[in-house]
Enzyme design. Structure first.
Site, PDB file in Angstrom:
ATOM      1  N   ASP A  36      16.680  30.912 -23.517  1.00 38.07           N
ATOM      2  CA  ASP A  36      17.240  30.455 -24.952  1.00 38.07           C
ATOM      3  C   ASP A  36      18.518  31.126 -24.779  1.00 38.07           C
ATOM      4  O   ASP A  36      19.196  31.356 -26.040  1.00 38.07           O
ATOM      5  CB  ASP A  36      16.532  30.784 -26.039  1.00 38.07           C
ATOM      6  CG  ASP A  36      15.853  32.222 -25.887  1.00 38.07           C
ATOM      7  OD1 ASP A  36      16.254  32.951 -24.951  1.00 38.07           O
ATOM      8  OD2 ASP A  36      15.232  32.715 -26.867  1.00 38.07           O
ATOM      9  N   HIS A 242      36.973  32.086  -0.462  1.00 40.75           N
ATOM     10  CA  HIS A 242      36.192  32.053  -1.736  1.00 40.75           C
ATOM     11  C   HIS A 242      35.367  33.288  -1.905  1.00 40.75           C
ATOM     12  O   HIS A 242      34.122  33.010  -2.419  1.00 40.75           O
ATOM     13  CB  HIS A 242      36.029  30.760  -2.104  1.00 40.75           C
ATOM     14  CG  HIS A 242      36.985  29.861  -2.563  1.00 40.75           C
ATOM     15  ND1 HIS A 242      36.912  28.478  -2.452  1.00 40.75           N
ATOM     16  CD2 HIS A 242      38.230  29.957  -2.678  1.00 40.75           C
ATOM     17  CE1 HIS A 242      37.910  27.983  -2.588  1.00 40.75           C
ATOM     18  NE2 HIS A 242      39.021  28.822  -2.773  1.00 40.75           N
ATOM     19  N   ASP A 259      42.063  38.361  -5.492  1.00 40.91           N
ATOM     20  CA  ASP A 259      42.584  37.135  -6.083  1.00 40.91           C
ATOM     21  C   ASP A 259      41.884  37.057  -7.433  1.00 40.91           C
ATOM     22  O   ASP A 259      40.722  36.774  -7.440  1.00 40.91           O
ATOM     23  CB  ASP A 259      42.129  35.961  -5.200  1.00 40.91           C
ATOM     24  CG  ASP A 259      42.931  34.630  -5.670  1.00 40.91           C
ATOM     25  OD1 ASP A 259      43.119  34.548  -6.905  1.00 40.91           O
ATOM     26  OD2 ASP A 259      42.813  33.679  -4.676  1.00 40.91           O
ATOM     27  N   ASP A 270      46.804  33.078 -11.943  1.00 40.92           N
ATOM     28  CA  ASP A 270      46.289  33.202 -10.635  1.00 40.92           C
ATOM     29  C   ASP A 270      47.330  34.035  -9.656  1.00 40.92           C
ATOM     30  O   ASP A 270      48.158  33.378  -9.081  1.00 40.92           O
ATOM     31  CB  ASP A 270      46.119  31.678  -9.988  1.00 40.92           C
ATOM     32  CG  ASP A 270      45.410  31.692  -8.844  1.00 40.92           C
ATOM     33  OD1 ASP A 270      44.813  32.576  -8.359  1.00 40.92           O
ATOM     34  OD2 ASP A 270      45.348  30.402  -8.349  1.00 40.92           O
ATOM     35  N   HIS A 349      44.746  26.647   4.772  1.00 37.90           N
ATOM     36  CA  HIS A 349      44.468  26.031   3.419  1.00 37.90           C
ATOM     37  C   HIS A 349      46.041  25.746   3.004  1.00 37.90           C
ATOM     38  O   HIS A 349      47.023  25.834   3.707  1.00 37.90           O
ATOM     39  CB  HIS A 349      43.984  27.168   2.229  1.00 37.90           C
ATOM     40  CG  HIS A 349      44.644  28.234   2.196  1.00 37.90           C
ATOM     41  ND1 HIS A 349      45.905  28.321   1.599  1.00 37.90           N
ATOM     42  CD2 HIS A 349      44.280  29.572   2.500  1.00 37.90           C
ATOM     43  CE1 HIS A 349      46.308  29.896   1.570  1.00 37.90           C
ATOM     44  NE2 HIS A 349      45.312  30.462   2.401  1.00 37.90           N
ATOM     45  N   HIS A 353      49.093  25.062  -5.386  1.00 39.56           N
ATOM     46  CA  HIS A 353      48.310  24.007  -6.541  1.00 39.56           C
ATOM     47  C   HIS A 353      49.092  24.129  -7.920  1.00 39.56           C
ATOM     48  O   HIS A 353      49.695  25.040  -8.307  1.00 39.56           O
ATOM     49  CB  HIS A 353      46.781  23.965  -6.479  1.00 39.56           C
ATOM     50  CG  HIS A 353      46.378  25.685  -6.977  1.00 39.56           C
ATOM     51  ND1 HIS A 353      46.418  26.096  -8.003  1.00 39.56           N
ATOM     52  CD2 HIS A 353      45.883  26.442  -6.180  1.00 39.56           C
ATOM     53  CE1 HIS A 353      46.075  27.360  -8.129  1.00 39.56           C
ATOM     54  NE2 HIS A 353      45.772  27.475  -7.146  1.00 39.56           N
ATOM     55  N   HIS A 360      42.940  25.164 -10.922  1.00 43.18           N
ATOM     56  CA  HIS A 360      43.549  24.104 -10.108  1.00 43.18           C
ATOM     57  C   HIS A 360      43.756  23.023 -11.031  1.00 43.18           C
ATOM     58  O   HIS A 360      42.761  22.195 -11.409  1.00 43.18           O
ATOM     59  CB  HIS A 360      42.283  23.932  -9.175  1.00 43.18           C
ATOM     60  CG  HIS A 360      42.028  24.811  -7.968  1.00 43.18           C
ATOM     61  ND1 HIS A 360      41.129  24.920  -7.208  1.00 43.18           N
ATOM     62  CD2 HIS A 360      42.891  25.941  -7.734  1.00 43.18           C
ATOM     63  CE1 HIS A 360      41.227  26.020  -6.488  1.00 43.18           C
ATOM     64  NE2 HIS A 360      42.459  26.712  -6.786  1.00 43.18           N
ATOM     65  N   GLU A 383      51.060  30.243  -1.956  1.00 41.65           N
ATOM     66  CA  GLU A 383      50.162  31.362  -1.650  1.00 41.65           C
ATOM     67  C   GLU A 383      49.725  31.199  -0.291  1.00 41.65           C
ATOM     68  O   GLU A 383      48.549  30.714   0.112  1.00 41.65           O
ATOM     69  CB  GLU A 383      48.971  31.444  -2.519  1.00 41.65           C
ATOM     70  CG  GLU A 383      48.168  29.893  -2.591  1.00 41.65           C
ATOM     71  CD  GLU A 383      46.912  29.715  -3.219  1.00 41.65           C
ATOM     72  OE1 GLU A 383      45.869  30.290  -2.985  1.00 41.65           O
ATOM     73  OE2 GLU A 383      46.875  29.091  -4.394  1.00 41.65           O
ATOM     74  N   TYR A 387      44.536  34.478   8.378  1.00 48.11           N
ATOM     75  CA  TYR A 387      43.244  35.177   8.162  1.00 48.11           C
ATOM     76  C   TYR A 387      42.676  35.026   9.814  1.00 48.11           C
ATOM     77  O   TYR A 387      42.649  33.990  10.231  1.00 48.11           O
ATOM     78  CB  TYR A 387      42.251  34.370   7.470  1.00 48.11           C
ATOM     79  CG  TYR A 387      42.954  34.083   6.018  1.00 48.11           C
ATOM     80  CD1 TYR A 387      42.535  34.731   4.928  1.00 48.11           C
ATOM     81  CD2 TYR A 387      43.730  33.030   5.873  1.00 48.11           C
ATOM     82  CE1 TYR A 387      43.370  34.548   3.793  1.00 48.11           C
ATOM     83  CE2 TYR A 387      44.298  32.527   4.669  1.00 48.11           C
ATOM     84  CZ  TYR A 387      44.014  33.175   3.495  1.00 48.11           C
ATOM     85  OH  TYR A 387      44.524  33.010   2.481  1.00 48.11           O
ATOM     86  N   ARG A 404      46.578  37.438   1.941  1.00 46.39           N
ATOM     87  CA  ARG A 404      47.162  36.315   1.266  1.00 46.39           C
ATOM     88  C   ARG A 404      48.076  36.903  -0.083  1.00 46.39           C
ATOM     89  O   ARG A 404      47.771  37.987  -0.377  1.00 46.39           O
ATOM     90  CB  ARG A 404      46.195  35.417   0.798  1.00 46.39           C
ATOM     91  CG  ARG A 404      46.554  34.198  -0.219  1.00 46.39           C
ATOM     92  CD  ARG A 404      45.523  33.180  -0.545  1.00 46.39           C
ATOM     93  NE  ARG A 404      44.452  33.489  -1.247  1.00 46.39           N
ATOM     94  CZ  ARG A 404      43.301  34.108  -0.892  1.00 46.39           C
ATOM     95  NH1 ARG A 404      42.807  33.769   0.281  1.00 46.39           N
ATOM     96  NH2 ARG A 404      42.250  34.333  -1.917  1.00 46.39           N
ATOM     97  N   GLU A 406      50.081  35.510  -3.267  1.00 39.62           N
ATOM     98  CA  GLU A 406      49.983  34.417  -4.263  1.00 39.62           C
ATOM     99  C   GLU A 406      50.767  34.830  -5.564  1.00 39.62           C
ATOM    100  O   GLU A 406      50.560  35.936  -6.224  1.00 39.62           O
ATOM    101  CB  GLU A 406      48.744  34.045  -4.722  1.00 39.62           C
ATOM    102  CG  GLU A 406      48.746  32.724  -5.474  1.00 39.62           C
ATOM    103  CD  GLU A 406      47.234  32.160  -5.927  1.00 39.62           C
ATOM    104  OE1 GLU A 406      46.898  31.129  -6.282  1.00 39.62           O
ATOM    105  OE2 GLU A 406      46.506  33.236  -5.738  1.00 39.62           O
TER     106      GLU A 406
END
Length: 441
Positions: A36, A242, A259, A270, A349, A353, A360, A383, A387, A404, A406
Site C-alpha cells: 500500500d 548504465h 553520470d 545530465d 554509444h 541525445h 532522453h 558525451e 571504455y 566519459r 558529458e
C-alpha cells in the site's frame, strides 16, 4: 513556469490540430512500490508540458471547435476531500484548479466519462497518444464505443484518431527562454553536485558515498530528485555504460565515472565527469582522458544551426580513432579503422541525445531519412567516451579504464551555450579542485 507559458503551448497545439478536433491528455497515476505504498509521484511529461498541474489522475481536454473561437481548455481532477487530504496531502480541487491554472472549465474526476461523452461528441478528429497509458486507452475506447452506439441520441464519434505525440514532440524539441532558464538552473545545481563529489572522493570510501553527496546537493538546492538513476562507477565498473549498483569500494590509483543530473520543475540535467579517486591521474589515464576531452571539444565546434549531430559525431569518431592509433590501442590506417568501425569496441554509444522534460527527450533525429539540421533552442548532450574492458587485447596499463565526459548544450543563433561548463573537466582543473576538501572550499 508561468500560466502564460502553458497557455501559449496549448494555443500552439490547438492551432496545429485539424479543424473541429479534440485532444485528450491524461496525467500520470501513482505507481505501487510495495503493497500500500507508492513511488514518489512524477507527472507525465506531455501533461506537464501543457498545463503544469501537479496531481495524479487528472485529464486535460483541448478543443478547437468553431464555437470556441479562442480554443477550449478543460481540466478534470480529484475533488477536495478533507479525510483523504489528512492522509495523503492537499488537493487543489476543481474550483481552485480553474483559478490557479487558468482553465476554461474544470470538473471532478468522478464526472470524467459522462462529461467526455459530451465533450467529444460532434468532433471530426480525436488527438490522443494511444498506447502511452493503458488505463487511459481503456477509458477512451469505452467512450468512443458509447458514442458509436448512440446514433439515436444524435451523438457522433470522431471519424479519425490521430497520434498527438508527433506534434507535441516537435513543440518540445525547441525550448523557450523560460525552459532554458530552468534547465540552466538544473545544470548549475548538478555542477555543484559533481564538484562536491570530486572534493569528497578518496580511496576506501564506497561508490554510494559519492552518490549520497550528489543527491544531498540536489536536495539542498531544491531539486528533490535525480533525473535518472545516478551512475557512480569506480575502476572497471565505469566500463558498464548504465552501471547503477553503486556499491563497490573506490581504490587508490583508479578512476571513478559519475553520470548524474538533477530534475528541476520536471526538467533534466545530465552531466558525466570522470576523475581519479585520489586526485591524481596516472600517465595512461591522462592520455585516454585527454583524448576523450579533445573529441568532445572537437564535436562542440559543429554545434550550430544547420549543422547536424552526425557531423559532430564524425569529428569525434575521427579524433578518438586517431588517438587510439597514436596510443597503439588500434592498428592500421585511420580511414580503414573508421570504415570498419574498429573504434566501436571502445566507443560503442552515440555522441549525445536531446534533453528536456525527459533525460532522453522526445524529437526525431532524421527527417525523411536525412540527418536533422540543428535549430536554435534545441538542447542536447555531447558525451564521447572510451571504455576498455579488463579482457581487452591491449597493454595492461589501458585495461579497465572507462572515461566519459558529458555536457549539456543549448543551440543558439550563432553556435551554442554550454549549460554545464562549470563542472571541472580539464586535467589541471580537476586535480586542483580535488586538492581542496569540502571543508576548505
Amino acid at each position: 513556469m508561468s500560466n502564460t507559458e502553458f497557455s501559449s503551448r496549448r494555443n500552439q497545439l490547438l492551432q496545429s490540430m485539424q479543424a473541429n478536433s479534440i485532444c485528450l491528455i491524461p496525467a500520470a497515476d501513482l505507481v505501487t512500490r510495495s503493497r500500500d505504498t507508492e513511488y514518489s509521484f512524477r507527472q507525465d511529461s506531455y501533461f506537464q508540458y501543457l498545463c503544469g498541474f501537479p496531481e495524479p489522475q487528472a485529464w486535460l481536454v483541448l478543443s478547437n471547435r468553431a464555437d470556441f473561437p479562442n480554443g477550449l481548455s478543460v481540466l478534470f481532477c480529484l475533488n477536495k476531500d478533507p479525510v483523504a487530504e489528512i492522509w495523503h496531502g492537499r488537493r487543489y480541487g476543481p474550483k481552485q484548479a480553474k483559478q490557479d491554472f487558468q482553465m476554461d472549465m474544470t470538473y471532478v474526476l468522478d464526472d470524467l466519462e459522462e462529461k467526455l461523452i459530451e465533450l467529444i461528441d460532434g468532433h471530426d478528429n480525436l488527438y490522443f497518444a494511444q498506447g502511452h497509458n493503458s488505463a487511459a486507452d481503456e477509458i477512451v475506447f469505452s467512450i468512443m464505443q458509447s458514442l458509436r452506439q448512440a446514433p439515436k441520441q444524435s451523438k457522433l464519434a470522431p471519424n479519425n484518431t490521430l497520434d498527438v505525440r508527433s506534434m507535441l514532440d516537435e513543440m518540445r524539441l525547441i525550448k523557450s527562454d523560460a525552459e532554458i532558464n530552468i534547465m540552466r538552473q538544473a545544470a548549475n545545481i548538478s555542477v555543484d553536485a559533481h564538484k562536491r563529489a570530486m572534493q569528497f572522493s578518496k580511496a576506501g570510501i564506497n561508490e554510494y558515498h559519492l552518490e549520497a553527496e550528489i543527491h544531498h546537493e540536489f536536495a539542498m538546492q531544491g531539486a528533490k530528485n535525480p533525473a535518472y538513476g545516478t551512475i557512480v562507477g569506480g575502476g572497471n565498473n565505469a566500463c558498464i555504460l548504465h552501471y547503477t549498483e553503486n556499491n563497490q569500494v573506490l581504490n587508490a590509483g583508479e578512476l571513478v565515472l559519475i553520470d548524474a543530473g538533477c530534475e528541476l520543475q520536471g526538467y533534466a540535467a545530465d552531466i558525466t565527469r570522470t576523475f581519479p579517486v585520489s586526485g591524481q591521474f596516472s600517465e595512461a589515464q591522462a592520455a585516454l582522458y585527454q583524448l576523450v576531452l579533445d573529441a568532445q571539444l572537437a564535436a562542440f565546434e559543429w554545434i550550430k544551426p544547420e549543422n547536424t549531430i552526425k557531423q559532430a559525431t564524425d569529428v569525434a569518431v575521427k579524433t578518438i580513432t586517431q588517438g587510439l592509433l597514436d596510443l597503439g590501442i588500434l592498428q592500421g590506417k585511420l580511414e580503414e579503422n573508421i570504415e570498419q568501425q574498429t573504434y566501436r569496441q571502445y566507443f560503442m554509444h552515440g555522441l549525445g541525445h536531446w534533453l528536456g522534460l525527459d533525460v532522453h527527450d522526445v524529437g526525431i533525429y532524421k527527417i525523411e531519412g536525412q540527418d536533422r539540421p540543428l535549430k536554435a533552442g534545441m538542447v542536447l548532450t555531447i558525451e564521447p567516451g572510451i571504455y576498455i574492458s579488463p579482457e581487452a587485447n591491449v597493454e595492461e596499463k589501458w585495461k579497465g579504464i572507462g572515461i566519459r565526459i558529458e555536457d549539456n548544450l543549448v543551440v543558439t543563433k550563432s553556435g551554442y551555450e554550454n549549460l554545464t561548463h562549470g563542472a571541472p573537466k580539464t586535467i589541471s582543473h580537476i586535480e586542483t579542485l580535488m586538492q581542496t576538501t569540502l571543508k576548505d572550499s
